[in-house]
Design a protein around this motif. Structure first.
Motif, PDB file in Angstrom:
ATOM      1  N   ASN A 141       5.705  16.371  29.885  1.00  0.00           N
ATOM      2  CA  ASN A 141       4.382  14.956  29.815  1.00  0.00           C
ATOM      3  C   ASN A 141       4.571  14.895  28.199  1.00  0.00           C
ATOM      4  N   ARG A 142       4.435  15.695  27.472  1.00  0.00           N
ATOM      5  CA  ARG A 142       4.735  15.284  25.973  1.00  0.00           C
ATOM      6  C   ARG A 142       5.963  14.779  24.964  1.00  0.00           C
ATOM      7  N   ILE A 143       7.135  14.986  25.872  1.00  0.00           N
ATOM      8  CA  ILE A 143       8.760  14.679  25.504  1.00  0.00           C
ATOM      9  C   ILE A 143       8.725  13.364  26.036  1.00  0.00           C
ATOM     10  N   GLU A 144       8.256  13.266  27.100  1.00  0.00           N
ATOM     11  CA  GLU A 144       7.584  11.467  27.694  1.00  0.00           C
ATOM     12  C   GLU A 144       7.059  10.714  26.631  1.00  0.00           C
ATOM     13  N   ALA A 145       5.838  11.961  26.379  1.00  0.00           N
ATOM     14  CA  ALA A 145       4.894  10.599  25.384  1.00  0.00           C
ATOM     15  C   ALA A 145       5.692  10.280  24.266  1.00  0.00           C
ATOM     16  N   ARG A 146       6.603  11.145  23.583  1.00  0.00           N
ATOM     17  CA  ARG A 146       7.193  11.332  22.074  1.00  0.00           C
ATOM     18  C   ARG A 146       7.546   9.622  22.442  1.00  0.00           C
ATOM     19  N   ASN A 147       8.713  10.630  23.518  1.00  0.00           N
ATOM     20  CA  ASN A 147      10.183   8.932  23.759  1.00  0.00           C
ATOM     21  C   ASN A 147       9.223   8.287  24.262  1.00  0.00           C
ATOM     22  N   ALA A 148       8.085   8.270  24.934  1.00  0.00           N
ATOM     23  CA  ALA A 148       7.670   6.489  24.703  1.00  0.00           C
ATOM     24  C   ALA A 148       6.986   5.730  23.927  1.00  0.00           C
ATOM     25  N   LYS A 149       6.567   6.476  22.527  1.00  0.00           N
ATOM     26  CA  LYS A 149       6.055   6.076  21.442  1.00  0.00           C
ATOM     27  C   LYS A 149       7.344   5.359  20.379  1.00  0.00           C
ATOM     28  N   ALA A 150       8.428   6.430  20.560  1.00  0.00           N
ATOM     29  CA  ALA A 150      10.087   6.423  19.825  1.00  0.00           C
ATOM     30  C   ALA A 150      10.597   4.793  19.915  1.00  0.00           C
ATOM     31  N   HIS A 151      10.437   4.299  21.263  1.00  0.00           N
ATOM     32  CA  HIS A 151      10.646   3.295  22.183  1.00  0.00           C
ATOM     33  C   HIS A 151      10.266   2.568  22.451  1.00  0.00           C
ATOM     34  N   SER A 152       8.751   2.390  21.432  1.00  0.00           N
ATOM     35  CA  SER A 152       7.939   1.545  22.229  1.00  0.00           C
ATOM     36  C   SER A 152       7.788  -0.215  20.923  1.00  0.00           C
ATOM     37  N   TYR A 153       7.420  -0.931  21.211  1.00  0.00           N
ATOM     38  CA  TYR A 153       7.846  -1.760  19.932  1.00  0.00           C
ATOM     39  C   TYR A 153       7.039  -1.374  18.608  1.00  0.00           C
ATOM     40  N   ILE A 154       5.977  -0.467  18.160  1.00  0.00           N
ATOM     41  CA  ILE A 154       5.535  -0.328  16.766  1.00  0.00           C
ATOM     42  C   ILE A 154       6.638   1.438  16.812  1.00  0.00           C
ATOM     43  N   GLY A 155       7.348   1.696  17.788  1.00  0.00           N
ATOM     44  CA  GLY A 155       8.039   2.554  17.371  1.00  0.00           C
ATOM     45  C   GLY A 155       9.205   2.235  16.669  1.00  0.00           C
ATOM     46  N   ARG A 156       9.550   1.096  17.688  1.00  0.00           N
ATOM     47  CA  ARG A 156      11.102  -0.187  16.671  1.00  0.00           C
ATOM     48  C   ARG A 156       9.944  -0.815  15.352  1.00  0.00           C
TER      49      ARG A 156
END
Lengths: 104, 679
Positions: free
Chosen positions: B539-554
């Motif tokens: 779950n943690r890895i997925e959350a980090r990955n999702a945040k990194a590739h979200s609009y705000i991450g970009r």
């Protein structure tokens, strides 16, 4: 703009309690002693400040008592009629130096 | 009874609203607000007169009159004279002339005016009565503090006063309630007085003295109640040294109350919205405990099937509301205590004490309470600036108020000082204090710069009426608190909620496929005897990955070069960008970006954040970056609701944009210099 005044500034208001020729000259409120009473003659202030003080009760012929020296300079404006209670006003030095008061 | 000389009112009830509208007007310190509270209690609304920072409270009163069952009361600002060149007087003139009204109300002259006068200071109060009578509106005079005048040996004959003024005069005491019912009944029976006082100031003063002389007399030696005691107390409270010490003690008590007494209700609210408070979990019944332990967020998640709607409501709406509401106890306590202090008569003295301190920086003593309030939250601080009479000084105070360390900065200070001085709590506390000091220093220096440049002007010398000390009214304080809390929730809640929803969207979209590592971990978990740790990690890895590739991450990746001079990489840049909604969001964002969970209190999350690494393998929170982050968070304007309130209170967005540019520019420069010096 404020005028320069001296503690012994002569009041120019006609019929003022401390106009030229009266036995005692008007003094600045700032120069009065604690507990002393006097009658306001005039204010040597710009129109806006003078209007505010006048509306607050510091108007010509108002009887005042000095409650505290220094800043704030606290003065009690005594009621103009018997039985009234008046109010207390705190003044910055710059204002207290420019309110002229004659003897009570 | 009305005198024969009175004429019937020419004004009638507002035909469009079916209401009888009464304007409540009077000198400051005459008990006008207490009377308004007596009339309407909590049944009132507060808004601004258009284009001004002057507040109008409008209450509904049941008069019991057969013709007009309901009366609308408009509480106007306290003024000494209608003719003064001040915004308060301008507003009163506009209302009485029928050219100004609060939004939503008919722009028309009121049906009647109720003038509240202080029976113990009749002559001065009659000056305003004379000015209002000259406007020829149906008028009734509330002779307030009649009980106090009696106690001081002063008798005022209402019949004689009525005869002199040619309008109804009702003796009353707003504090005790005496005569208030009679006054309420008279509000709809007001008549236009057949009397016009002189128009010149000299003439008006002579008229007021004459009326006062006719209607009042002493029943014995008049006692100047409290004069000696007031003198003695004033010697302490306004003393150059003792006064400052006394003030420091009062303010320390206020601070303590805000930060200590508000803690339990804040925890409770935090638990209700986020389910993070352990002690709440302990006493809840078992059936409720499941839900409360996870808060409203948990309720949403338990009620709705997993998906976008559930995420939107839980993370966007509930978290957004919770982020604002959690500060409500502090706001309520602050305004309750300020109202108590004001009611005692002390605040006027405190303004003089602080005037000596703040004047060299171009600020008046009135600025102190707004600046102090800003230490809880800048929103009520900026709202409290309405009490500053001079426009330039008010604008300056509004502009610098957000420099004061608000509660929302504290989680960031806690996180960063703990990383810097993990096993040295005393040094961490000193760093904490230094952050507060830096904010205050930046605020007063900025005020000086503003007063020497764009807001140049004289510092008007102070003149304040000093009311006699008296026992405060707790009901007034409660109503004031209720009023401010409602205003805070309306102004801040709507803004921050909208911003949180936008940020949730930016942080949640677009959806990306889970990384290979997480997929493999889930496969291992399906075969493992104890799958929980593996699923948590996935779950943690997925959350980090999702945040990194979200609009705000970009956005973080794109903006990282701009923040490189202050030592931020893309992960910290994401944290700083999201914290523009609310500063405390930085901590939960870093928890997600670095540790993959929103719960910054979760076991191991602090360790994960403090030891996190940049893409190149260097520590994320090195010493130089920690200090530059602290400096940045102390000085930066990262609160969009504050900008919205600044724009509203100053009447123009240019001041909000100036505030944003000045604070952000200063924060960036100072943080870059800090990072450069410590690198």
């Amino acid at each position: 703009m404020h005028h320069d005044v001296s503690p012994s500034h002569k009041c120019q208001e006609p019929n003022c309690c401390a106009a030229p020729g009266s036995p005692r000259p008007a003094v600045a409120l700032w120069a009065m002693e604690e507990g002393a009473e006097g009658i306001v003659c005039e204010t040597c202030l710009d129109a806006k400040d003078a209007a505010v003080l006048r509306a607050m009760g510091l108007r010509p012929r108002a009887r005042v008592r000095v409650c505290r020296l220094g800043e704030p300079f606290i003065v009690e404006v005594m009621a103009s009629v018997p039985g009234g209670c008046g109010c207390r006003i705190g003044l910055a030095k710059a204002l207290a130096q420019r309110v002229m008061v004659g003897p009570a | 009874m009305p005198t024969p000389a009175e004429q019937p009112a020419t004004a009638g009830p507002d035909e469009h609203r079916g209401l009888w509208r009464v304007a409540l007007i009077g000198n400051p310190n005459t008990g006008k607000t207490t009377l308004f509270n007596r009339f309407s209690g909590l049944r009132h609304k507060t808004s601004n007169f258009p284009g001004t920072t002057q507040e109008a409270r409008i209450g509904m009163v049941r008069t019991g009159d057969s013709a007009y069952q309901t009366t609308e009361i408009i509480d106007l600002p306290g003024i000494y004279s209608l003719d003064l060149d001040m915004s308060e007087a301008e507003v009163c003139r506009g209302v009485l002339e029928g050219t100004l009204a609060v939004p939503g109300a008919a722009v028309a002259a009121p049906d009647a005016v109720c003038i509240v006068i202080d029976a113990t200071n009749l002559a001065r109060n009659l000056l305003l009565v004379g000015e209002v009578l000259r406007r020829r509106l149906p008028t009734v005079v509330a002779l307030n503090m009649s009980d106090l005048a009696r106690a001081r040996g002063l008798h005022i004959d209402p019949a004689l006063l009525e005869e002199a003024l040619r309008c109804r005069v009702i003796p009353c005491s707003a504090r005790s309630g005496e005569g208030v019912d009679a006054l309420r009944c008279e509000l709809t029976r007001a008549r236009i007085p057949n009397h016009t006082p002189p128009g010149t100031r000299d003439g008006l003063e002579a008229w007021a003295d004459d009326v006062c002389m006719k209607a009042s007399f002493a029943t014995g030696p008049v006692r100047r109640a409290g004069a000696t005691l007031t003198d003695r107390i004033d010697r302490v409270t306004t003393h150059p040294v003792l006064g400052v010490l006394f003030f420091a003690v009062v303010m320390a008590g206020l601070f303590w109350a805000i930060f200590s007494l508000a803690r339990a209700p804040m925890d409770l609210l935090d638990a209700i919205f986020g389910g993070k408070s352990e002690w709440v979990r302990a006493w809840q019944p078992a059936w409720l405990q499941v839900l409360v332990s996870e808060g409203l967020t948990g309720i949403v998640r338990h009620t709705l099937p997993p998906g976008i709607l559930s995420d939107f409501l839980a993370q966007g709406v509930v978290s957004g509301i919770g982020a604002t509401v959690v500060f409500l106890p502090q706001i309520c306590l602050l305004f309750f205590l300020i109202s108590i202090l004001e009611d005692t008569g002390y605040l006027a003295r405190a303004a003089f004490v602080m005037d000596r301190v703040l004047r060299p920086f171009g600020l008046p003593g009135h600025s102190f309470v707004p600046l102090l309030s800003s230490h809880a939250c800048a929103l009520p601080g900026i709202l409290a600036c309405r009490g500053i009479p001079d426009r330039r000084q008010r604008l300056t105070t509004i502009l610098v108020a957000p420099f004061m360390t608000c509660s929302a900065r504290l989680p960031v200070y806690v996180l960063v000082t703990n990383i810097l001085f993990r096993d040295r709590p005393f040094i961490a506390a000193l760093a904490f204090v230094a952050c507060y000091a830096l904010g205050i220093f930046a605020g007063i220096v900025s005020a000086l710069v503003a007063r020497r440049t764009i807001l140049r002007g004289q510092n008007p010398p102070m003149a304040l009426e000093l009311p006699t000390y008296k026992r405060p009214s707790f009901s007034n304080a409660f109503i004031s608190m209720f009023d401010r809390a409602r205003m805070f929730l309306r102004k801040a809640g709507t803004n921050i909620l909208a911003i949180c929803i936008v940020l949730w969207w930016l942080g949640s979209f677009p959806h990306v496929d889970p990384p290979r590592q997480a997929v493999e971990m889930r496969e291992q978990a399906s075969r493992a005897a104890d799958p929980a740790p593996l699923i948590d990690e996935a779950n943690r890895i997925e959350a980090r990955n999702a945040k990194a590739h979200s609009y705000i991450g970009r956005l973080g990746h794109a903006a990282a070069p701009a923040f490189a001079p202050i030592g931020l990489d893309w992960q910290l840049t994401v944290g700083v960008l999201t914290s523009f909604a609310a500063r405390e969001v930085f901590v939960s964002t870093m928890s997600v970006v670095v540790a993959g969970t929103e719960d910054a209190q979760a076991e191991g999350v602090f360790q994960a954040i403090s030891t996190a690494q940049r893409d190149g393998g260097k520590p994320l929170f090195d010493t130089a970056t920690c200090w530059s982050l602290l400096v940045f968070f102390v000085l930066a304007m990262q609160c969009l609701p504050t900008l919205a309130v600044t724009a509203k209170e100053t009447g123009h967005w240019k001041w909000a944009l100036l505030q944003l540019a000045w604070m952000s520019g200063l924060a960036y420069t100072a943080a870059a210099l800090t990072h450069w010096a410590l690198k």
